[in-house]
Design a protein around this motif. Structure first.
Motif, PDB file in Angstrom:
ATOM      1  N   GLY A   1       2.323  15.898  -2.697  1.00  0.00           N
ATOM      2  CA  GLY A   1       2.914  16.797  -1.720  1.00  0.00           C
ATOM      3  C   GLY A   1       3.137  16.199  -0.350  1.00  0.00           C
ATOM      4  N   LEU A   2       2.915  14.891  -0.181  1.00  0.00           N
ATOM      5  CA  LEU A   2       3.074  14.242   1.116  1.00  0.00           C
ATOM      6  C   LEU A   2       4.126  13.143   1.025  1.00  0.00           C
ATOM      7  N   ARG A   3       5.102  13.182   1.941  1.00  0.00           N
ATOM      8  CA  ARG A   3       6.078  12.098   1.961  1.00  0.00           C
ATOM      9  C   ARG A   3       5.359  10.778   2.207  1.00  0.00           C
ATOM     10  N   SER A   4       5.654   9.800   1.370  1.00  0.00           N
ATOM     11  CA  SER A   4       4.946   8.528   1.409  1.00  0.00           C
ATOM     12  C   SER A   4       5.939   7.379   1.359  1.00  0.00           C
ATOM     13  N   PHE A   5       5.429   6.156   1.586  1.00  0.00           N
ATOM     14  CA  PHE A   5       6.282   4.974   1.512  1.00  0.00           C
ATOM     15  C   PHE A   5       5.407   3.778   1.162  1.00  0.00           C
ATOM     16  N   LEU A   6       6.026   2.627   0.980  1.00  0.00           N
ATOM     17  CA  LEU A   6       5.318   1.405   0.621  1.00  0.00           C
ATOM     18  C   LEU A   6       5.229   0.488   1.833  1.00  0.00           C
ATOM     19  N   LEU A   7       4.007   0.188   2.237  1.00  0.00           N
ATOM     20  CA  LEU A   7       3.732  -0.659   3.398  1.00  0.00           C
ATOM     21  C   LEU A   7       3.310  -2.035   2.911  1.00  0.00           C
ATOM     22  N   GLY A   8       4.055  -3.073   3.276  1.00  0.00           N
ATOM     23  CA  GLY A   8       3.727  -4.431   2.860  1.00  0.00           C
ATOM     24  C   GLY A   8       2.584  -5.026   3.669  1.00  0.00           C
TER      25      GLY A   8
ATOM     26  N   ASN B   1      11.654  14.515  -2.352  1.00  0.00           N
ATOM     27  CA  ASN B   1      11.549  14.840  -0.936  1.00  0.00           C
ATOM     28  C   ASN B   1      12.906  14.541  -0.318  1.00  0.00           C
ATOM     29  N   LYS B   2      13.410  15.420   0.525  1.00  0.00           N
ATOM     30  CA  LYS B   2      14.754  15.246   1.073  1.00  0.00           C
ATOM     31  C   LYS B   2      14.879  14.000   1.951  1.00  0.00           C
ATOM     32  N   SER B   3      13.741  13.480   2.428  1.00  0.00           N
ATOM     33  CA  SER B   3      13.765  12.292   3.280  1.00  0.00           C
ATOM     34  C   SER B   3      13.326  11.026   2.561  1.00  0.00           C
ATOM     35  N   GLY B   4      12.937  11.136   1.293  1.00  0.00           N
ATOM     36  CA  GLY B   4      12.483   9.973   0.545  1.00  0.00           C
ATOM     37  C   GLY B   4      11.818  10.404  -0.734  1.00  0.00           C
TER      38      GLY B   4
ATOM     39  N   MET C   1       0.843  -1.185   0.000  1.00  0.00           N
ATOM     40  CA  MET C   1       0.000   0.000   0.000  1.00  0.00           C
ATOM     41  C   MET C   1       0.882   1.239   0.000  1.00  0.00           C
ATOM     42  N   ILE C   2       0.559   2.214  -0.851  1.00  0.00           N
ATOM     43  CA  ILE C   2       1.226   3.514  -0.797  1.00  0.00           C
ATOM     44  C   ILE C   2       0.519   4.340   0.278  1.00  0.00           C
ATOM     45  N   ILE C   3       1.260   4.764   1.279  1.00  0.00           N
ATOM     46  CA  ILE C   3       0.635   5.471   2.394  1.00  0.00           C
ATOM     47  C   ILE C   3       1.510   6.640   2.821  1.00  0.00           C
ATOM     48  N   ALA C   4       0.895   7.776   3.079  1.00  0.00           N
ATOM     49  CA  ALA C   4       1.624   8.950   3.554  1.00  0.00           C
ATOM     50  C   ALA C   4       2.156   8.680   4.956  1.00  0.00           C
ATOM     51  N   VAL C   5       3.367   9.153   5.226  1.00  0.00           N
ATOM     52  CA  VAL C   5       3.982   8.942   6.533  1.00  0.00           C
ATOM     53  C   VAL C   5       3.087   9.497   7.641  1.00  0.00           C
ATOM     54  N   GLN C   6       2.577  10.714   7.453  1.00  0.00           N
ATOM     55  CA  GLN C   6       1.746  11.314   8.495  1.00  0.00           C
ATOM     56  C   GLN C   6       0.461  10.522   8.702  1.00  0.00           C
TER      57      GLN C   6
END
Length: 354
Positions: A205-212, A197-200, A41-46
């Motif tokens: 406009g929202l830093r996001s990541f991939l959640l397995g 994004n400097k952190s990823g 799932m692509i999910i925003a860090v916040q």
């Protein structure tokens, strides 16, 4: 017509290319081609932070240690299965952290460094307990040994992890299983463009990541024996689940509903087909699932949606409930069932309207 190659564009072309090559799409799911097409799932860090805070509040207990253990087993499991595998051979030691870091960068989950023989550090983390677990789990794969670990958050983006060698034989984590999941159909490229994004990396406009999905299933296993809260308001009905799992899904769904609702998204529903656009934007694009059919079941906003595949039914139901609440300004209720290989979700007003 927009200028695609505008110099003001923040699209990270290289990261977008890498993500599109590795993470393929099918039936509204995002699949890792290096991990047997495991759903993500692509999910925003916040959003993740808000969701987990809601989960702890509803569960009425701290859950950091349970999340860390789930994260450690998840990271060990995935790095042992990922292709190409961990570098081996006489001169492979220096290649191992770069091999791991290439994967973490693509997933958007931070950077690992070794401070000394017993201390690791994760910079640009997603969440402290996740970072502690993922570092410890990855370190077991890199070192080929078992470790105990504890973590300490330094600031919002940095966590230190102390690892201590454990002489017990290392046992690979068991694979997770869900009775409601199916092997997706043929996948194809479709991952959204991401921005710098400097952190990823970020989307919208929202830093996001991939959640397995595997991480969520392991968190369920960690939490279920310790859940003490009950829900008797009938807001969520998960047919054919045992009592423990139904309570777990209630926690997850309610946490997701609150997190999504409080984002303040504008949801407009003037006709039934508008739900397809809503699901495409907030669900399929993020790997939660793709609608197969949708029908009205009453004249007050009640709907029945069919899905062939879902990332996780509890998260899907919770987000749908948040959308419905935003659209109609009333509290809804939800029923999920898995029938003949199809996920069926019904949403209607919590209270009967005349």
């Amino acid at each position: 017509m927009p200028i695609v190659d505008s110099p003001d564009s923040r699209v990270d072309a290289e990261m977008s290319r890498v993500l599109k090559e590795r993470f393929l799409c099918s039936q509204g799911l995002v699949l890792d081609s290096e991990l047997d097409n495991h759903p993500h799932m692509i999910i925003a860090v916040q959003h993740l932070l808000n969701w987990f805070s809601n989960l702890e509040e509803l569960a009425q207990q701290p859950l950091g240690r349970r999340l860390a253990h789930a994260s450690a087993d998840h990271e060990t499991w995935r790095q042992m299965r990922r292709q190409p595998g961990v570098p081996k051979g006489l001169f492979s030691r220096r290649k191992r952290i770069p091999w791991l870091q290439a994967d973490w960068t693509i997933r958007g989950i931070g950077k690992l460094s070794e401070l000394d023989g017993e201390k690791l550090q994760v910079d640009d983390q997603v969440q402290s307990a996740i970072a502690g677990g993922q570092a410890a789990g990855a370190w077991e794969v890199l070192q080929g040994s078992r470790f105990r670990f504890r973590w300490e958050q330094q600031d919002s983006l940095k966590t230190n992890i102390v690892v201590e060698r454990d002489n017990r034989p290392a046992q690979p984590p068991r694979s997770t299983h869900s009775s409601w999941s199916k092997v997706p159909e043929q996948a194809e490229s479709g991952f959204a463009n991401v921005e710098m994004n400097k952190s990823g990396w970020e989307i919208d406009g929202l830093r996001s990541f991939l959640l397995g999905r595997d991480l969520l299933l392991r968190l369920e296993t960690e939490m279920i024996p310790h859940i003490t809260v009950y829900f008797d308001d009938g807001l969520y009905q998960f047919d054919e689940l045992d009592e423990d799992m139904a309570r777990m899904w209630n926690l997850m769904a309610r946490s997701e509903q609150k997190a999504f609702y409080e984002q303040g998204e504008h949801i407009m529903v003037a006709e039934l087909e508008h739900w397809r656009g809503i699901i495409k934007r907030f669900f399929s694009r993020m790997g939660l699932g793709e609608v197969e059919s949708i029908d009205e079941i009453d004249s007050h906003g009640g709907i029945e949606i069919h899905f062939q595949n879902l990332f996780h039914p509890a998260l899907m139901c919770g987000r749908l409930m948040g959308c419905w609440q935003r659209a109609y300004g009333r509290h809804p209720r939800c029923n999920w069932k898995f029938e003949n290989g199809v996920h069926i979700v019904q949403l209607r007003s919590r209270h009967e309207l005349a």
